[in-house]
Design an enzyme around this catalytic site. Structure first.
Site, mmCIF file in Angstrom:
data_model
loop_
_atom_site.group_PDB
_atom_site.id
_atom_site.type_symbol
_atom_site.label_atom_id
_atom_site.label_comp_id
_atom_site.label_asym_id
_atom_site.label_seq_id
_atom_site.Cartn_x
_atom_site.Cartn_y
_atom_site.Cartn_z
ATOM 1 N N GLU A 23 0.850 -1.200 0.000
ATOM 2 C CA GLU A 23 0.000 0.000 0.000
ATOM 3 C C GLU A 23 0.882 1.245 0.000
ATOM 4 O OE1 GLU A 23 -3.298 0.569 0.083
ATOM 5 O OE2 GLU A 23 -4.226 -1.360 0.587
ATOM 6 N N HIS B 228 -4.114 -3.137 -7.965
ATOM 7 C CA HIS B 228 -5.393 -3.611 -7.437
ATOM 8 C C HIS B 228 -6.487 -3.508 -8.503
ATOM 9 C CE1 HIS B 228 -8.157 -3.684 -3.628
ATOM 10 N NE2 HIS B 228 -8.188 -4.798 -4.304
ATOM 11 N N ASP C 169 -7.345 1.598 -7.884
ATOM 12 C CA ASP C 169 -6.002 1.932 -7.396
ATOM 13 C C ASP C 169 -4.964 0.917 -7.891
ATOM 14 O OD1 ASP C 169 -7.394 0.091 -5.448
ATOM 15 O OD2 ASP C 169 -5.444 0.140 -4.456
HETATM 16 ZN ZN LIG Z 1 -6.392 -1.398 -3.116
#
Ligand SMILES: [Zn+2]
Length: 258
Positions: free
Chosen positions: A108, A146, A156
């Site tokens: 992330e 993603h 994203d």
């Molecule tokens: Zn994501």
């Protein structure tokens, strides 16, 4: 979870054919190891700070997590052992893999989703990708976003994400520049065929949706698959259908995934 791993399973097979012998005996093999991740899924957090994301991933009620979080300043925080299954991918598909949480590492990036990624953050990501690629022998094409695995559901990392830069370093695949700039590829070149050559275009062209499927996209919703492809490779007009320009890129790209 530890109990589940240590449990000695009882063979439970319903047998209709009584000539088939099913033993309920457990014989432990000596030959095994823990699994290794084979995919890296990159995200943006859509949150405002690294601290906020870390808090989100430590609250049981959120049911989300990630192996790594990278701050805007390039700081890498690991939150789970690479060999364990983080809950970052959710419902999704890449190729025939429909359980990306089981096969992948989640990274992330602290980013609100509508801003460029910082240079220190991308530099740290490259270092991390290198480490993961070497350690687990992850193929270049298995560094994905993603949105690639969850068309219509996730967007994203955003169009600000520098996929080409990553591909240049060996993480993810990218199309050949001469697709867009045939002039860079002179007609008298002996090393490559100019792409304006009609014969070659014909040979490369297949159903665009099939091409998306070859790359790995879930095409059950073709419109959503096109959007995910455009977020990653075109990086503009992501809501619109494939233009001739987009198709050139797609037809160049799918062959790299064959
Ligand atoms: Zn994501």
């Amino acid at each position: 979870m530890t109990e589940a791993i240590q449990e000695i399973p009882k063979t439970k097979v319903q047998v209709a054919n009584d000539t088939l012998i099913v033993s309920d005996e457990w014989v432990g093999t000596t030959n095994f190891s823990i699994r290794k991740p084979n995919v890296v899924v990159i995200h943006h957090t859509a949150q405002e700070s690294l601290e906020q994301t870390i808090l989100t991933f430590t609250l049981t009620r959120t049911q989300v997590s990630s192996h790594y979080v990278i701050g805007r300043d390039g700081k890498i925080v690991q939150m789970l052992n690479d060999y364990l299954r983080s809950w970052h991918a959710g419902r999704g598909r890449w190729g025939n893999d429909t359980d990306l949480n089981s096969s992948s590492i989640g990274i992330e990036l602290d980013n609100n989703g509508s801003e460029p990624f910082t240079q220190p953050q991308i530099e740290s990501l490259l270092v991390l990708c290198k480490q993961l690629k070497v350690k687990y022998s992850i193929p270049a094409g298995n560094f994905i976003g993603h949105s690639d695995i969850a068309p219509g559901r996730k967007v994203d990392p955003s169009v600000y994400f520098p996929w080409k830069m990553l591909a240049d370093e060996g993480y993810g695949l990218w199309y050949d520049d001469q697709v867009l700039y045939p002039a860079l590829n002179p007609p008298d070149s002996t090393t490559s065929i100019p792409l304006e050559n009609p014969e070659m275009l014909e040979k490369d062209e297949i159903d665009p949706i099939v091409a998306l499927r070859i790359i790995g996209y879930d095409i059950s919703d073709p419109k959503a698959a096109i959007q995910s492809f455009k977020i990653h490779f075109i990086r503009r007009d992501v809501e619109t259908d494939l233009s001739d320009f987009d198709k050139k890129i797609l037809f160049n790209l799918y062959k790299k995934y064959l």
